[in-house]
Design a protein around this motif. Structure first.
Motif: not given
Ligand code: FES
Ligand code: CO
Length: 350
Positions: A189-196, A222-223
């Motif tokens: 809802a506020h942007g994104f979650y990005a995992e690597t 976990r960004n």
């Protein structure tokens, strides 16, 4: 996108100044091209006003504070946090001050050791940082500094996993591995979650940072991106050490941002001194700063303009930022304003 020309950006919270800087009196800041003054009110809470006295326009930040009010340094007109003039020293006692004698007040609140300001009506809340109140984590205030770039350039770099082998080849980047690791991205809802998961060089003098003894370590990242210009970079090392960086970028003008950076760690000063962690992140951050400041701060969000910048697969996080920011502009009835269309407007009116 010229940030000062997009009014919707006024509807977000930005960390503009450490509260500790306000203990000596009012301080100036420029947010989205608007000159504001910050000070502490009678409850010790930060307050933000337009930095312009309604008497003869002097900057209130040149004055001082008295009992939680800001006193103009020119003739002493005194303002409370609502922007109202509450004292005119030249008036005889008992004389009423006209209610139109005031300056603009902005939303301002203290959070995580900083004064946060929203010039308009907030669309999103201030990002939550649960570690700030968690006794299992220590808080290290790392940086508060100006960068000659835009918020979008800083943000896209934060999620760009194909620059490590180049920009950071002298620190943690693995030069022999230029291909980017896979990113799992989920929009929120506020942007994104990005995992690597990435590999990182782990030199002997920095093994306290990772808690790992091998020459190469992995970093499980976990960004999160919080539109428009905040991020969480949560690094987990195989040792279990968490190195969580939070940034909030306050846009000063179209070519400058004020960078606030916090670090949270689930270890102790004895495990790894705070100064070592500041120096460690400082060296890496310098590498990013030099290259990002060499880019054009006017990062386009409308990617239909072919030929302005070309992209590759690993630019996906930055492309999602562009898409979401463009949608945000459109939802608020705005067109993207960039140097190109400003120039054509001025040519057509000339
Ligand atoms: Fe501020 Fe006169 S200009 S009191
Ligand atoms: Co970098």
């Amino acid at each position: 996108m010229l940030t000062t020309r997009q009014p919707v950006l006024r509807n977000f919270w930005y960390a503009v100044m450490p509260l500790s800087m306000l203990s000596d009196g009012p301080q100036p800041f420029t947010l989205l091209g608007e000159k504001i003054v910050l000070f502490l009110d009678e409850h010790g809470e930060p307050a933000a006003l337009k930095d312009r006295c309604c008497h003869r326009t002097a900057q209130l930040s040149k004055g001082w504070c008295e009992g939680g009010k800001v006193v103009c340094g020119y003739h002493g007109w005194t303002y409370d946090r609502s922007g109202a003039v509450v004292r005119i020293p030249q008036y005889e006692s008992g004389r009423d001050i006209p209610c139109q004698f005031k300056t603009t007040a902005y939303r301002c609140t203290g959070r995580y050791g900083y004064a946060w300001v929203c010039l308009g009506e907030p669309i999103d809340d201030i990002p939550r940082i649960p570690e700030f109140d968690d006794p299992g984590y220590r808080t290290i205030f790392q940086f508060y500094e100006t960068w000659a770039t835009s918020g979008l350039r800083f943000m896209e770099n934060s999620f760009d996993n194909s620059h490590f082998s180049f920009v950071h080849r002298n620190t943690f980047g693995v030069a022999a591995q230029p291909a980017p690791s896979k990113y799992l991205i989920e929009e929120t809802a506020h942007g994104f979650y990005a995992e690597t998961v990435i590999d990182a060089v782990n030199p002997p003098h920095l093994r306290q940072v990772s808690g790992v003894q091998e020459p190469i370590t992995t970093r499980h990242m976990r960004n999160e991106w919080y539109r428009p210009f905040a991020r969480r970079l949560d690094i987990e090392y195989p040792s279990g050490i968490r190195h969580i960086i939070i940034n909030s970028l306050a846009p000063i003008d179209d070519g400058h941002i004020q960078v606030a950076q916090w670090l949270f760690r689930n270890d102790t000063e004895a495990d790894c001194p705070a100064q070592l962690l500041i120096d460690f992140d400082h060296e890496i951050t310098r590498e990013d700063k030099v290259i990002i400041e060499s880019t054009d701060p006017d990062a386009m969000v409308d990617t239909s303009r072919h030929g302005v910048e070309y992209s590759m697969a690993s630019d996906k996080p930055g492309m999602i930022m562009r898409r979401q920011l463009l949608a945000l502009l459109r939802e608020h009835g705005e067109q993207e304003v960039h140097a190109g269309n400003v120039a054509s407007q001025s040519t057509s009116t000339a």
